[in-house]
Motif scaffolding. Sequence first.
Motif, PDB file in Angstrom:
ATOM      1  N   LEU A  35       6.153   8.636  -9.058  1.00 40.22           N
ATOM      2  CA  LEU A  35       4.798   9.143  -9.273  1.00 40.22           C
ATOM      3  C   LEU A  35       3.779   8.030  -9.041  1.00 40.22           C
ATOM      4  CD1 LEU A  35       3.330  11.739 -10.094  1.00 40.22           C
ATOM      5  CD2 LEU A  35       3.432  10.967 -12.460  1.00 40.22           C
ATOM      6  N   VAL A  36       4.089   6.839  -9.527  1.00 41.86           N
ATOM      7  CA  VAL A  36       3.217   5.687  -9.287  1.00 41.86           C
ATOM      8  C   VAL A  36       3.110   5.410  -7.795  1.00 41.86           C
ATOM      9  CG1 VAL A  36       3.132   3.170  -9.508  1.00 41.86           C
ATOM     10  CG2 VAL A  36       3.470   4.588 -11.536  1.00 41.86           C
ATOM     11  N   LEU A  37       4.226   5.449  -7.097  1.00 36.44           N
ATOM     12  CA  LEU A  37       4.217   5.179  -5.665  1.00 36.44           C
ATOM     13  C   LEU A  37       3.383   6.201  -4.904  1.00 36.44           C
ATOM     14  CD1 LEU A  37       7.982   4.215  -5.253  1.00 36.44           C
ATOM     15  CD2 LEU A  37       6.023   2.683  -4.981  1.00 36.44           C
ATOM     16  N   GLU A  38       3.395   7.430  -5.354  1.00 40.43           N
ATOM     17  CA  GLU A  38       2.588   8.466  -4.709  1.00 40.43           C
ATOM     18  C   GLU A  38       1.096   8.263  -4.955  1.00 40.43           C
ATOM     19  OE1 GLU A  38       3.983  12.138  -6.283  1.00 40.43           O
ATOM     20  OE2 GLU A  38       5.966  11.980  -5.348  1.00 40.43           O
ATOM     21  N   ASN A  39       0.768   7.574  -6.059  1.00 41.49           N
ATOM     22  CA  ASN A  39      -0.630   7.411  -6.441  1.00 41.49           C
ATOM     23  C   ASN A  39      -1.241   6.086  -5.995  1.00 41.49           C
ATOM     24  OD1 ASN A  39      -1.926   9.533  -8.569  1.00 41.49           O
ATOM     25  ND2 ASN A  39       0.296   9.601  -8.612  1.00 41.49           N
ATOM     26  N   ARG A  40      -0.420   5.155  -5.530  1.00 37.79           N
ATOM     27  CA  ARG A  40      -0.990   3.896  -5.036  1.00 37.79           C
ATOM     28  C   ARG A  40      -1.467   4.099  -3.609  1.00 37.79           C
ATOM     29  NH1 ARG A  40       3.408   0.417  -2.718  1.00 37.79           N
ATOM     30  NH2 ARG A  40       4.719   1.908  -1.588  1.00 37.79           N
ATOM     31  N   GLY A  41      -2.396   3.255  -3.189  1.00 42.36           N
ATOM     32  CA  GLY A  41      -2.835   3.275  -1.809  1.00 42.36           C
ATOM     33  C   GLY A  41      -2.098   2.198  -1.046  1.00 42.36           C
ATOM     34  N   ASP A  42      -2.700   1.000  -1.038  1.00 44.61           N
ATOM     35  CA  ASP A  42      -2.121  -0.133  -0.333  1.00 44.61           C
ATOM     36  C   ASP A  42      -1.401  -1.092  -1.277  1.00 44.61           C
ATOM     37  OD1 ASP A  42      -1.932  -1.764   2.152  1.00 44.61           O
ATOM     38  OD2 ASP A  42      -3.125  -3.175   0.966  1.00 44.61           O
ATOM     39  N   LEU A  43      -1.507  -0.856  -2.570  1.00 42.49           N
ATOM     40  CA  LEU A  43      -1.000  -1.768  -3.593  1.00 42.49           C
ATOM     41  C   LEU A  43       0.497  -2.031  -3.442  1.00 42.49           C
ATOM     42  CD1 LEU A  43      -2.491  -2.909  -6.255  1.00 42.49           C
ATOM     43  CD2 LEU A  43      -1.153  -1.196  -7.461  1.00 42.49           C
ATOM     44  N   VAL A  44       0.899  -3.282  -3.604  1.00 48.89           N
ATOM     45  CA  VAL A  44       2.319  -3.632  -3.643  1.00 48.89           C
ATOM     46  C   VAL A  44       2.889  -3.196  -4.995  1.00 48.89           C
ATOM     47  CG1 VAL A  44       3.964  -5.556  -3.775  1.00 48.89           C
ATOM     48  CG2 VAL A  44       2.147  -5.579  -2.053  1.00 48.89           C
ATOM     49  N   VAL A  45       4.031  -2.537  -4.976  1.00 49.74           N
ATOM     50  CA  VAL A  45       4.692  -2.116  -6.213  1.00 49.74           C
ATOM     51  C   VAL A  45       6.061  -2.779  -6.294  1.00 49.74           C
ATOM     52  CG1 VAL A  45       5.686  -0.195  -7.515  1.00 49.74           C
ATOM     53  CG2 VAL A  45       3.478   0.082  -6.372  1.00 49.74           C
ATOM     54  N   HIS A  67      -2.919   6.185 -13.673  1.00 47.59           N
ATOM     55  CA  HIS A  67      -4.330   5.860 -13.875  1.00 47.59           C
ATOM     56  C   HIS A  67      -4.555   4.353 -13.816  1.00 47.59           C
ATOM     57  CE1 HIS A  67      -8.417   6.061 -15.435  1.00 47.59           C
ATOM     58  NE2 HIS A  67      -8.069   5.149 -16.336  1.00 47.59           N
ATOM     59  N   VAL A  68      -3.682   3.604 -14.459  1.00 44.75           N
ATOM     60  CA  VAL A  68      -3.794   2.139 -14.475  1.00 44.75           C
ATOM     61  C   VAL A  68      -3.626   1.581 -13.065  1.00 44.75           C
ATOM     62  CG1 VAL A  68      -2.683   0.015 -15.274  1.00 44.75           C
ATOM     63  CG2 VAL A  68      -3.093   1.894 -16.874  1.00 44.75           C
ATOM     64  N   VAL A  69      -2.663   2.085 -12.327  1.00 43.04           N
ATOM     65  CA  VAL A  69      -2.420   1.608 -10.965  1.00 43.04           C
ATOM     66  C   VAL A  69      -3.630   1.886 -10.076  1.00 43.04           C
ATOM     67  CG1 VAL A  69      -1.078   2.118  -8.881  1.00 43.04           C
ATOM     68  CG2 VAL A  69       0.086   1.620 -11.034  1.00 43.04           C
ATOM     69  N   ARG A  70      -4.190   3.081 -10.162  1.00 45.38           N
ATOM     70  CA  ARG A  70      -5.374   3.394  -9.354  1.00 45.38           C
ATOM     71  C   ARG A  70      -6.543   2.499  -9.743  1.00 45.38           C
ATOM     72  NH1 ARG A  70      -3.542   8.828 -10.280  1.00 45.38           N
ATOM     73  NH2 ARG A  70      -5.020   9.007 -12.013  1.00 45.38           N
ATOM     74  N   SER A  71      -6.715   2.271 -11.046  1.00 44.91           N
ATOM     75  CA  SER A  71      -7.824   1.442 -11.529  1.00 44.91           C
ATOM     76  C   SER A  71      -7.655  -0.010 -11.072  1.00 44.91           C
ATOM     77  CB  SER A  71      -7.899   1.495 -13.056  1.00 44.91           C
ATOM     78  OG  SER A  71      -8.157   2.810 -13.506  1.00 44.91           O
ATOM     79  N   LEU A  72      -6.448  -0.535 -11.186  1.00 48.23           N
ATOM     80  CA  LEU A  72      -6.199  -1.906 -10.757  1.00 48.23           C
ATOM     81  C   LEU A  72      -6.424  -2.064  -9.261  1.00 48.23           C
ATOM     82  CD1 LEU A  72      -3.032  -2.773 -12.867  1.00 48.23           C
ATOM     83  CD2 LEU A  72      -5.286  -3.829 -13.086  1.00 48.23           C
TER      84      LEU A  72
END
Length: 288
Positions: free
Chosen positions: A139-149, A95-100
């Motif tokens: 799970l975070v990687l699956e939920n990010r779009g273009d964001l660098v992780v 949720h935080v990753v998508r929001s950011l």
Amino acid sequence: MPYGSALRHRINAPGTTPLVGIYDMYSASVAARHYDGFFVSGFGFAASHYGLPDIGFIAWPDMIGFVGRLRHAFPSHHLLVDIDDGYVDPEVACHVVRSLERIGASGVIIEDQKRPRRCGHADGKTVLPLDEYLEKLNLVLENRGDLVVVARTDATEDEDILRRARALAETDADVVLVDGVRDVEWIRRIRKVIDDKPLLFNQIAGGRSPRLSLTELTELECQAAIYSTPCLFAAHSAIDAALGELKEADGRLPEFVPGVSVGVRAATELLEGNISRHHPSRPRLAGG
């Protein structure tokens, strides 16, 4: 270019990309004069927003609010955000990753520490079982779009450091960070096990890692470097010195020297920049 792609492109370009730790809007305003990349440091944010050490007190809505204000004031800067352990729960992390990402963050760092967490250069760190962390990370990687992780490990045992670094490099994370690296030889060892995955180096005053220049880091094949606390620690020293002098002078302000001292006009002009970046054709506001 989307914010994530812009940061990814910069990290993959030749040289080491510096990202400077800022802790509030004013420190960011000063730092923006010198660097085009910010690191939203958990250490700095916990200190400035709560007056507490970086041991797990940050609430994710507060971090999201801060990053939103940063993006509005600095529409072109890279913003890499420390989200600690993803605030414990994998669903919260997503949720935080998508929001950011929606509000314009360029990237996030997510670590494998177990609560109670610690600053990456402090004693007493413990880590999650690797499988548990990888499940959260993926799970975070699956939920990010273009964001660098950035996948970060805080392992402290020699074999575990290399095992985890290798495992992190095998994921779809964009960058690997091993925090608290002790010396240059360890950077070389980590570089070898992660193959061609970009490597991020974190150095903090008084921390465990050596003081290295960007030229030295480039030679060591570190694609990015975060500087967590130079603004925070400089402010600490400067404020302490200024108030000590004010007390010694019986409350009389020091002489103001135009062009040298910072006063109301210089501070106002600095902050006006956070408006004018959105209106480049408009004249600057009158100074106070």
